[in-house]
Design a protein around this motif. Sequence first.
Motif, PDB file in Angstrom:
ATOM      1  N   ALA A 155       0.828  -1.212   0.000  1.00  0.00           N
ATOM      2  CA  ALA A 155       0.000   0.000   0.000  1.00  0.00           C
ATOM      3  C   ALA A 155       0.859   1.258   0.000  1.00  0.00           C
ATOM      4  CB  ALA A 155      -0.912   0.008   1.224  1.00  0.00           C
ATOM      5  N   PRO A 156       0.497   2.279  -0.779  1.00  0.00           N
ATOM      6  CA  PRO A 156       1.205   3.557  -0.727  1.00  0.00           C
ATOM      7  C   PRO A 156       1.096   4.178   0.670  1.00  0.00           C
ATOM      8  CG  PRO A 156      -0.276   3.447  -2.623  1.00  0.00           C
ATOM      9  CD  PRO A 156      -0.609   2.288  -1.748  1.00  0.00           C
ATOM     10  N   ILE A 157       2.119   4.916   1.061  1.00  0.00           N
ATOM     11  CA  ILE A 157       2.106   5.580   2.365  1.00  0.00           C
ATOM     12  C   ILE A 157       1.669   7.018   2.154  1.00  0.00           C
ATOM     13  CG2 ILE A 157       3.424   6.104   4.452  1.00  0.00           C
ATOM     14  CD1 ILE A 157       5.326   3.846   3.700  1.00  0.00           C
ATOM     15  N   PRO A 159      -0.532   9.916   3.850  1.00  0.00           N
ATOM     16  CA  PRO A 159      -1.232  10.258   5.093  1.00  0.00           C
ATOM     17  C   PRO A 159      -2.685  10.655   4.813  1.00  0.00           C
ATOM     18  CG  PRO A 159       0.923  11.326   5.000  1.00  0.00           C
ATOM     19  CD  PRO A 159       0.660  10.756   3.636  1.00  0.00           C
ATOM     20  N   LEU A 160      -3.606  10.064   5.569  1.00  0.00           N
ATOM     21  CA  LEU A 160      -5.039  10.353   5.376  1.00  0.00           C
ATOM     22  C   LEU A 160      -5.614  11.221   6.488  1.00  0.00           C
ATOM     23  CD1 LEU A 160      -6.315   6.982   3.876  1.00  0.00           C
ATOM     24  CD2 LEU A 160      -5.752   9.116   2.712  1.00  0.00           C
ATOM     25  N   ASN A 161      -4.861  11.487   7.538  1.00  0.00           N
ATOM     26  CA  ASN A 161      -5.163  12.567   8.490  1.00  0.00           C
ATOM     27  C   ASN A 161      -6.608  12.595   8.974  1.00  0.00           C
ATOM     28  OD1 ASN A 161      -2.471  13.506   8.133  1.00  0.00           O
ATOM     29  ND2 ASN A 161      -3.092  14.569   6.269  1.00  0.00           N
ATOM     30  N   GLY A 162      -7.090  11.454   9.461  1.00  0.00           N
ATOM     31  CA  GLY A 162      -8.429  11.407  10.029  1.00  0.00           C
ATOM     32  C   GLY A 162      -9.552  11.261   9.030  1.00  0.00           C
ATOM     33  N   LEU A 163      -9.252  11.023   7.764  1.00  0.00           N
ATOM     34  CA  LEU A 163     -10.294  10.868   6.742  1.00  0.00           C
ATOM     35  C   LEU A 163     -11.231   9.726   7.134  1.00  0.00           C
ATOM     36  CD1 LEU A 163     -10.674  12.057   3.676  1.00  0.00           C
ATOM     37  CD2 LEU A 163     -10.090   9.718   3.071  1.00  0.00           C
ATOM     38  N   PRO A 164     -12.546   9.966   7.195  1.00  0.00           N
ATOM     39  CA  PRO A 164     -13.478   8.915   7.622  1.00  0.00           C
ATOM     40  C   PRO A 164     -13.764   7.907   6.511  1.00  0.00           C
ATOM     41  CG  PRO A 164     -14.685  10.933   7.162  1.00  0.00           C
ATOM     42  CD  PRO A 164     -13.228  11.261   7.006  1.00  0.00           C
ATOM     43  N   VAL A 165     -13.696   6.618   6.855  1.00  0.00           N
ATOM     44  CA  VAL A 165     -13.937   5.541   5.897  1.00  0.00           C
ATOM     45  C   VAL A 165     -14.778   4.470   6.573  1.00  0.00           C
ATOM     46  CG1 VAL A 165     -12.913   3.802   4.388  1.00  0.00           C
ATOM     47  CG2 VAL A 165     -11.713   5.971   4.757  1.00  0.00           C
ATOM     48  N   LEU A 166     -15.820   4.024   5.888  1.00  0.00           N
ATOM     49  CA  LEU A 166     -16.645   2.912   6.342  1.00  0.00           C
ATOM     50  C   LEU A 166     -16.376   1.717   5.440  1.00  0.00           C
ATOM     51  CD1 LEU A 166     -18.979   1.673   8.038  1.00  0.00           C
ATOM     52  CD2 LEU A 166     -20.559   2.666   6.362  1.00  0.00           C
ATOM     53  N   VAL A 167     -15.978   0.584   6.027  1.00  0.00           N
ATOM     54  CA  VAL A 167     -15.713  -0.648   5.295  1.00  0.00           C
ATOM     55  C   VAL A 167     -16.721  -1.695   5.755  1.00  0.00           C
ATOM     56  CG1 VAL A 167     -14.057  -2.489   4.840  1.00  0.00           C
ATOM     57  CG2 VAL A 167     -13.255  -0.120   5.052  1.00  0.00           C
ATOM     58  N   LEU A 168     -17.514  -2.211   4.817  1.00  0.00           N
ATOM     59  CA  LEU A 168     -18.547  -3.196   5.141  1.00  0.00           C
ATOM     60  C   LEU A 168     -18.276  -4.488   4.387  1.00  0.00           C
ATOM     61  CD1 LEU A 168     -21.757  -0.956   5.148  1.00  0.00           C
ATOM     62  CD2 LEU A 168     -20.458  -1.803   7.112  1.00  0.00           C
ATOM     63  N   ASP A 169     -18.022  -5.556   5.161  1.00  0.00           N
ATOM     64  CA  ASP A 169     -17.769  -6.889   4.617  1.00  0.00           C
ATOM     65  C   ASP A 169     -18.984  -7.777   4.812  1.00  0.00           C
ATOM     66  OD1 ASP A 169     -15.171  -6.320   3.917  1.00  0.00           O
ATOM     67  OD2 ASP A 169     -14.303  -7.171   5.735  1.00  0.00           O
ATOM     68  N   GLY A 170     -19.058  -8.850   4.032  1.00  0.00           N
ATOM     69  CA  GLY A 170     -20.061  -9.892   4.228  1.00  0.00           C
ATOM     70  C   GLY A 170     -19.398 -11.159   4.748  1.00  0.00           C
ATOM     71  N   LEU A 184      -7.598  -4.285   4.434  1.00  0.00           N
ATOM     72  CA  LEU A 184      -7.694  -2.929   3.896  1.00  0.00           C
ATOM     73  C   LEU A 184      -7.936  -1.922   5.008  1.00  0.00           C
ATOM     74  CD1 LEU A 184      -7.875  -0.850   1.615  1.00  0.00           C
ATOM     75  CD2 LEU A 184     -10.293  -1.452   1.383  1.00  0.00           C
ATOM     76  N   ALA A 185      -8.852  -2.236   5.925  1.00  0.00           N
ATOM     77  CA  ALA A 185      -9.158  -1.318   7.025  1.00  0.00           C
ATOM     78  C   ALA A 185      -7.908  -1.022   7.851  1.00  0.00           C
ATOM     79  CB  ALA A 185     -10.253  -1.903   7.902  1.00  0.00           C
ATOM     80  N   GLU A 186      -7.127  -2.046   8.150  1.00  0.00           N
ATOM     81  CA  GLU A 186      -5.915  -1.846   8.941  1.00  0.00           C
ATOM     82  C   GLU A 186      -4.881  -1.043   8.169  1.00  0.00           C
ATOM     83  OE1 GLU A 186      -4.755  -5.769  10.071  1.00  0.00           O
ATOM     84  OE2 GLU A 186      -6.285  -5.928  11.638  1.00  0.00           O
ATOM     85  N   ARG A 190      -3.388   2.605   9.405  1.00  0.00           N
ATOM     86  CA  ARG A 190      -1.957   2.849   9.610  1.00  0.00           C
ATOM     87  C   ARG A 190      -1.507   4.184   9.027  1.00  0.00           C
ATOM     88  NH1 ARG A 190      -1.434  -2.814   8.742  1.00  0.00           N
ATOM     89  NH2 ARG A 190      -1.040  -2.513   6.514  1.00  0.00           N
ATOM     90  N   VAL A 191      -2.230   4.695   8.036  1.00  0.00           N
ATOM     91  CA  VAL A 191      -1.866   6.001   7.472  1.00  0.00           C
ATOM     92  C   VAL A 191      -2.797   7.111   7.962  1.00  0.00           C
ATOM     93  CG1 VAL A 191      -0.675   5.089   5.466  1.00  0.00           C
ATOM     94  CG2 VAL A 191      -3.140   5.490   5.336  1.00  0.00           C
ATOM     95  N   GLY A 192      -3.545   6.826   9.035  1.00  0.00           N
ATOM     96  CA  GLY A 192      -4.268   7.886   9.720  1.00  0.00           C
ATOM     97  C   GLY A 192      -5.741   8.023   9.438  1.00  0.00           C
TER      98      GLY A 192
END
Length: 223
Positions: A155-157, A159-170, A184-186, A190-192
Amino acid sequence: MLRGRALPGAVTGSPRTPQGHPHDYVLVPATRHDAVPLVLLHGSDGRETDLLPLAERLAPAAAKVSVRGAVRTPGGYAFFRRFPDRRIDEEDLTGRLQPFTQLIGTALTELGLHRRPVAVGYSNGAIMAAAALQTNSDLFAGAVLFRPLSPFTVAPITPLNGLPVLVLDGADDDRRRPGDGRVLAESLRRVGADVCHEVLPTGHGIGELDEEIAGRWLERHDG
């Protein structure tokens, strides 16, 4: 007319392809101009109208840019190529990120919008959205990722600086290996990124529980 079911407020006319861009897209203007815009990215063998009904339920007042993948598939379109064994062709995906990013800017300008959108991606489209997040932290204000997996082996490094992301798995997703979404979530954490990751008792398709969780998440981040 729009291909697929036309929705209230949808821009009429054929899906448009800006000069120099490989993507068609459909625009739906906002009915509440302070609502965060959405960029919709369909799954494999899909097309640009697939997620419009879902998005209308999740955020009816928001402007929507619904993008068609640039890769022709037997059943429709995808955002990047895969190898015959279903591995992601990372070189192909990487080469498609710049025109995709430019397309988002063009579409938002056409709608008269000057704020970053939230990406809503499903399957192939969720992977494309994740790749965009991991390579361009300024493109999106957040992301809802239904059934994603990691776009890159390394994964590229960025920085996402608190960017909100919702990951939904089945939990019963037969198109993903157990833990794909967690990896992916982890990686994003790791980049914020501020990641909410849930594993739902469902398969690969988007169900009612997905909609409930995504709708609540979007309400919290609409502002």
